[in-house]
Motif scaffolding. Structure first.
Motif, PDB file in Angstrom:
ATOM      1  N   ILE A 118       0.832  -1.204   0.000  1.00 44.84           N
ATOM      2  CA  ILE A 118       0.000   0.000   0.000  1.00 44.84           C
ATOM      3  C   ILE A 118       0.864   1.250   0.000  1.00 44.84           C
ATOM      4  N   ILE A 119       1.906   1.265   0.823  1.00 50.32           N
ATOM      5  CA  ILE A 119       2.807   2.422   0.876  1.00 50.32           C
ATOM      6  C   ILE A 119       3.439   2.656  -0.496  1.00 50.32           C
ATOM      7  N   PHE A 120       3.960   1.605  -1.098  1.00 52.31           N
ATOM      8  CA  PHE A 120       4.578   1.740  -2.417  1.00 52.31           C
ATOM      9  C   PHE A 120       3.568   2.255  -3.434  1.00 52.31           C
ATOM     10  N   THR A 121       2.405   1.627  -3.501  1.00 52.05           N
ATOM     11  CA  THR A 121       1.411   1.962  -4.516  1.00 52.05           C
ATOM     12  C   THR A 121       0.933   3.399  -4.386  1.00 52.05           C
ATOM     13  N   VAL A 122       0.626   3.816  -3.172  1.00 52.18           N
ATOM     14  CA  VAL A 122       0.136   5.187  -2.964  1.00 52.18           C
ATOM     15  C   VAL A 122       1.216   6.196  -3.336  1.00 52.18           C
ATOM     16  N   PHE A 123       2.429   5.974  -2.892  1.00 51.57           N
ATOM     17  CA  PHE A 123       3.494   6.923  -3.172  1.00 51.57           C
ATOM     18  C   PHE A 123       3.844   6.937  -4.660  1.00 51.57           C
ATOM     19  N   TYR A 124       3.915   5.779  -5.272  1.00 50.04           N
ATOM     20  CA  TYR A 124       4.211   5.698  -6.710  1.00 50.04           C
ATOM     21  C   TYR A 124       3.141   6.417  -7.529  1.00 50.04           C
ATOM     22  N   LEU A 125       1.880   6.152  -7.227  1.00 48.57           N
ATOM     23  CA  LEU A 125       0.801   6.797  -7.964  1.00 48.57           C
ATOM     24  C   LEU A 125       0.803   8.303  -7.743  1.00 48.57           C
ATOM     25  N   ALA A 126       1.067   8.744  -6.513  1.00 48.96           N
ATOM     26  CA  ALA A 126       1.095  10.180  -6.227  1.00 48.96           C
ATOM     27  C   ALA A 126       2.201  10.872  -7.028  1.00 48.96           C
ATOM     28  N   VAL A 127       3.382  10.293  -7.039  1.00 44.26           N
ATOM     29  CA  VAL A 127       4.504  10.885  -7.777  1.00 44.26           C
ATOM     30  C   VAL A 127       4.210  10.887  -9.276  1.00 44.26           C
ATOM     31  N   THR A 128       3.718   9.778  -9.787  1.00 45.79           N
ATOM     32  CA  THR A 128       3.447   9.666 -11.217  1.00 45.79           C
ATOM     33  C   THR A 128       2.351  10.638 -11.650  1.00 45.79           C
ATOM     34  N   ILE A 129       1.286  10.713 -10.885  1.00 42.80           N
ATOM     35  CA  ILE A 129       0.194  11.637 -11.219  1.00 42.80           C
ATOM     36  C   ILE A 129       0.690  13.077 -11.164  1.00 42.80           C
ATOM     37  N   TRP A 130       1.491  13.405 -10.164  1.00 49.68           N
ATOM     38  CA  TRP A 130       2.026  14.760 -10.041  1.00 49.68           C
ATOM     39  C   TRP A 130       2.910  15.122 -11.239  1.00 49.68           C
ATOM     40  N   LEU A 131       3.784  14.207 -11.638  1.00 48.13           N
ATOM     41  CA  LEU A 131       4.669  14.481 -12.774  1.00 48.13           C
ATOM     42  C   LEU A 131       3.896  14.581 -14.089  1.00 48.13           C
ATOM     43  N   ILE A 132       2.935  13.713 -14.291  1.00 48.05           N
ATOM     44  CA  ILE A 132       2.138  13.757 -15.521  1.00 48.05           C
ATOM     45  C   ILE A 132       1.249  14.998 -15.539  1.00 48.05           C
ATOM     46  N   TRP A 133       0.714  15.366 -14.393  1.00 52.20           N
ATOM     47  CA  TRP A 133      -0.118  16.568 -14.293  1.00 52.20           C
ATOM     48  C   TRP A 133       0.683  17.798 -14.716  1.00 52.20           C
ATOM     49  N   GLY A 134       1.898  17.930 -14.200  1.00 50.51           N
ATOM     50  CA  GLY A 134       2.754  19.059 -14.566  1.00 50.51           C
ATOM     51  C   GLY A 134       3.102  19.049 -16.038  1.00 50.51           C
ATOM     52  N   PHE A 135       3.377  17.872 -16.563  1.00 47.96           N
ATOM     53  CA  PHE A 135       3.697  17.721 -17.977  1.00 47.96           C
ATOM     54  C   PHE A 135       2.518  18.150 -18.843  1.00 47.96           C
ATOM     55  N   LEU A 136       1.329  17.681 -18.518  1.00 48.72           N
ATOM     56  CA  LEU A 136       0.137  18.036 -19.283  1.00 48.72           C
ATOM     57  C   LEU A 136      -0.203  19.512 -19.127  1.00 48.72           C
ATOM     58  N   ASP A 137       0.058  20.074 -17.957  1.00 44.80           N
ATOM     59  CA  ASP A 137      -0.186  21.490 -17.730  1.00 44.80           C
ATOM     60  C   ASP A 137       0.659  22.338 -18.677  1.00 44.80           C
ATOM     61  N   ILE A 138       1.897  21.933 -18.878  1.00 42.82           N
ATOM     62  CA  ILE A 138       2.767  22.662 -19.808  1.00 42.82           C
ATOM     63  C   ILE A 138       2.298  22.477 -21.248  1.00 42.82           C
ATOM     64  N   LEU A 139       1.943  21.251 -21.618  1.00 44.15           N
ATOM     65  CA  LEU A 139       1.523  20.984 -22.994  1.00 44.15           C
ATOM     66  C   LEU A 139       0.206  21.661 -23.354  1.00 44.15           C
ATOM     67  N   LEU A 140      -0.727  21.670 -22.430  1.00 49.57           N
ATOM     68  CA  LEU A 140      -2.062  22.180 -22.724  1.00 49.57           C
ATOM     69  C   LEU A 140      -2.252  23.638 -22.335  1.00 49.57           C
ATOM     70  N   GLY A 141      -1.342  24.162 -21.526  1.00 45.73           N
ATOM     71  CA  GLY A 141      -1.476  25.538 -21.066  1.00 45.73           C
ATOM     72  C   GLY A 141      -0.957  26.538 -22.079  1.00 45.73           C
ATOM     73  N   PRO A 142      -1.493  27.744 -22.007  1.00 45.60           N
ATOM     74  CA  PRO A 142      -1.025  28.780 -22.938  1.00 45.60           C
ATOM     75  C   PRO A 142       0.323  29.353 -22.482  1.00 45.60           C
ATOM     76  N   THR A 143       1.382  28.977 -23.155  1.00 48.02           N
ATOM     77  CA  THR A 143       2.701  29.514 -22.847  1.00 48.02           C
ATOM     78  C   THR A 143       3.305  30.102 -24.111  1.00 48.02           C
ATOM     79  N   GLU A 144       4.095  31.132 -23.921  1.00 52.01           N
ATOM     80  CA  GLU A 144       4.734  31.759 -25.071  1.00 52.01           C
ATOM     81  C   GLU A 144       5.820  30.857 -25.655  1.00 52.01           C
ATOM     82  N   ASN A 145       6.564  30.223 -24.780  1.00 51.38           N
ATOM     83  CA  ASN A 145       7.655  29.375 -25.235  1.00 51.38           C
ATOM     84  C   ASN A 145       7.541  28.008 -24.558  1.00 51.38           C
ATOM     85  N   MET A 146       6.776  27.137 -25.190  1.00 56.67           N
ATOM     86  CA  MET A 146       6.544  25.820 -24.601  1.00 56.67           C
ATOM     87  C   MET A 146       7.837  25.010 -24.502  1.00 56.67           C
ATOM     88  N   ARG A 147       8.730  25.144 -25.454  1.00 60.29           N
ATOM     89  CA  ARG A 147       9.980  24.376 -25.426  1.00 60.29           C
ATOM     90  C   ARG A 147      10.823  24.747 -24.220  1.00 60.29           C
TER      91      ARG A 147
END
Length: 111
Positions: free
Chosen positions: A14-43
């Motif tokens: 349970i500890i592994f699964t919760v922590f792994y999912l939290a980290v993965t969701i956080w990293l993917i969320w940030g990644f998608l925020d950059i891709l889908l958000g309006p930024t002048e210089n996405m690169r």
């Protein structure tokens, strides 16, 4: 003894699964925020995200994920806790490494 062994391994899973999912969701969320958000210089934003969040924080947090996975794997092997537990923790050891590599690769391809 068998009951305590199962409870300990269940808690570690349970500890592994919760922590792994939290980290993965956080990293993917940030990644998608950059891709889908309006930024002048996405690169540039993606490069900063790759360098700071994915590489530095991802390695730290996925490294923390490896601790319960390694504890569970070693415990399962020493206590002969069954093939299912050994398989789970073997996958749990490699999963953060593979996920981190895929996120780095994805950021590099799109950036």
């Amino acid at each position: 003894m068998v009951n305590q062994k199962n409870k300990f391994l269940t808690v570690i899973k349970i500890i592994f699964t919760v922590f792994y999912l939290a980290v993965t969701i956080w990293l993917i969320w940030g990644f998608l925020d950059i891709l889908l958000g309006p930024t002048e210089n996405m690169r540039a934003a993606l490069a900063v995200y790759l360098a700071f969040a994915v590489i530095i924080l991802g390695i730290i947090f996925y490294g923390i994920c490896l601790v319960p996975a390694l504890i569970g794997l070693i415990y399962s092997l020493v206590k002969k806790a069954g093939k299912g537990n050994v398989l789970f923790f073997t996958v749990a050891v490699f999963l953060p490494i593979i996920t981190e590599g895929l996120l780095i690769l994805l950021c590099r391809i799109l950036g």
